[in-house]
Write an enzyme that holds these catalytic residues in place. Structure first.
Site, PDB file in Angstrom:
ATOM      1  N   GLU A   1      -6.182  25.012  35.996  1.00 45.82           N
ATOM      2  CA  GLU A   1      -7.158  24.815  37.063  1.00 45.82           C
ATOM      3  C   GLU A   1      -6.650  23.804  38.071  1.00 45.82           C
ATOM      4  O   GLU A   1      -5.948  22.862  37.742  1.00 45.82           O
ATOM      5  CB  GLU A   1      -8.478  24.298  36.483  1.00 45.82           C
ATOM      6  CG  GLU A   1      -9.179  25.352  35.674  1.00 45.82           C
ATOM      7  CD  GLU A   1     -10.667  25.078  35.561  1.00 45.82           C
ATOM      8  OE1 GLU A   1     -11.144  24.115  36.196  1.00 45.82           O
ATOM      9  OE2 GLU A   1     -11.336  25.823  34.845  1.00 45.82           O
TER      10      GLU A   1
ATOM     11  N   HIS B   1     -11.432  28.461  39.375  1.00 46.91           N
ATOM     12  CA  HIS B   1     -11.763  29.170  38.138  1.00 46.91           C
ATOM     13  C   HIS B   1     -10.775  30.324  38.011  1.00 46.91           C
ATOM     14  O   HIS B   1     -10.984  31.374  38.622  1.00 46.91           O
ATOM     15  CB  HIS B   1     -13.191  29.738  38.197  1.00 46.91           C
ATOM     16  CG  HIS B   1     -14.271  28.733  37.976  1.00 46.91           C
ATOM     17  ND1 HIS B   1     -15.611  29.054  38.043  1.00 46.91           N
ATOM     18  CD2 HIS B   1     -14.206  27.415  37.688  1.00 46.91           C
ATOM     19  CE1 HIS B   1     -16.324  27.961  37.785  1.00 46.91           C
ATOM     20  NE2 HIS B   1     -15.506  26.955  37.584  1.00 46.91           N
TER      21      HIS B   1
HETATM   22 ZN    ZN Z   1     -15.919  25.019  37.246  1.00 46.53          ZN
END
Ligand code: ZN
Length: 128
Positions: A22, A69
């Site tokens: 991420e 995401h």
């Molecule tokens: Zn998140």
């Protein structure tokens, strides 16, 4: 609120190159235009850890947060909602496939809001 097209492109590019990890960062604005991203280094691969990184940042001037995401699910998690409530007013989530429509902006209550993408003339060339 608006976001510079170049800034959005940058966010999408960095998120893509960071995947499957991420990407997380803080948003900075000039007036009513989001123009800068302060990147949080070394984010791990779970949503919880990306959001924790954002929580631990010092209180730099910021209008909100951005994180990715990699799953492509653009809805905020329960961790995200807690973050949104505490760190600024504008929160962007980007996801696979990281194209121009692979992002959403939310307010501090987790409601989706419109962010206008504009051409913005930067005062100086930035070394991205
Ligand atoms: Zn998140």
């Amino acid at each position: 609120m608006k976001i510079a097209k170049d800034t959005l492109s940058f966010i999408l590019e960095v998120s893509k190159s960071t995947a499957p990890m991420e990407f997380a960062g803080m948003l900075q604005a000039s007036g009513d235009v989001i123009t800068d991203v302060v990147i949080v280094p070394g984010t791990e691969s779970s949503d919880e850890s990306a959001v924790m990184q954002l929580f631990m940042l010092p209180n730099i001037p910021t209008v909100g947060t951005v994180h990715s995401h990699p799953s492509g699910n653009l809805r905020p998690s329960s961790y995200d909602l807690e973050l949104f409530d505490r760190k600024g007013m504008y929160h962007i989530i980007v996801g696979a496939p990281y194209d121009i429509s692979s992002w959403r902006c939310y307010n501090s209550s987790g409601e989706q809001i419109e962010l206008e993408v504009i051409e913005y003339r930067f005062k100086e060339e930035e070394n991205w």
